[in-house]
Design a protein around this motif. Structure first.
Motif, PDB file in Angstrom:
ATOM      1  N   ALA A  78       0.831  -1.207   0.000  1.00 29.43           N
ATOM      2  CA  ALA A  78       0.000   0.000   0.000  1.00 29.43           C
ATOM      3  C   ALA A  78       0.863   1.254   0.000  1.00 29.43           C
ATOM      4  O   ALA A  78       0.574   2.226  -0.697  1.00 29.43           O
ATOM      5  N   ARG A  79       1.943   1.253   0.767  1.00 24.75           N
ATOM      6  CA  ARG A  79       2.828   2.421   0.837  1.00 24.75           C
ATOM      7  C   ARG A  79       3.478   2.695  -0.516  1.00 24.75           C
ATOM      8  O   ARG A  79       3.597   3.846  -0.943  1.00 24.75           O
ATOM      9  N   ALA A  80       3.895   1.642  -1.218  1.00 21.12           N
ATOM     10  CA  ALA A  80       4.493   1.812  -2.548  1.00 21.12           C
ATOM     11  C   ALA A  80       3.478   2.416  -3.513  1.00 21.12           C
ATOM     12  O   ALA A  80       3.811   3.299  -4.309  1.00 21.12           O
ATOM     13  N   LYS A  81       2.229   1.977  -3.430  1.00 23.57           N
ATOM     14  CA  LYS A  81       1.176   2.538  -4.280  1.00 23.57           C
ATOM     15  C   LYS A  81       0.935   4.006  -3.932  1.00 23.57           C
ATOM     16  O   LYS A  81       0.739   4.834  -4.820  1.00 23.57           O
ATOM     17  N   ALA A  82       0.941   4.326  -2.654  1.00 24.84           N
ATOM     18  CA  ALA A  82       0.746   5.715  -2.226  1.00 24.84           C
ATOM     19  C   ALA A  82       1.886   6.592  -2.735  1.00 24.84           C
ATOM     20  O   ALA A  82       1.655   7.708  -3.210  1.00 24.84           O
TER      21      ALA A  82
END
Length: 106
Positions: A78-82
């Protein structure tokens, strides 16, 4: 002198757009998954953890370490997508301005 005034106006417009983008990123959500969807993490685009969902089949005491690893993996996803979303929004926002490479505005 005109160039400086034009640059100042562009900077003010960018500052206003940055404030709008900051607000948008706080309400935009991204979702990361691990374990074939058994663990799901939802973050704001700025990285604030909003939700955590764990498939009930993983909630066994002997599976605790696996669940912990899956939560970490889902959060990383999720952090990489954000981060990608923020990068795309920043490129769209600063597209016309000559900013130095590597300048971080967040």
């Amino acid at each position: 002198m005109r160039d400086i005034m034009g640059l100042m106006k562009q900077a003010q417009q960018m500052q206003s757009k940055m404030a709008e983008l900051q607000a948008e990123l706080e309400t935009t959500e991204v979702e990361g998954q691990s374990g074939a969807g058994m663990v799901t993490v939802t973050l704001s685009a700025k990285g604030t953890l909003k939700r955590l969902t764990i498939d009930p089949s993983l909630l066994k005491p002997e599976e605790a370490e696996i669940v912990e690893d899956l939560v970490v993996a889902a959060h990383a996803d999720a952090r990489a997508k954000a981060d990608r979303l923020m990068e795309e929004k920043m490129k769209a926002l600063t597209g016309g301005l000559p900013l130095p490479p590597g300048l971080k505005l967040f």
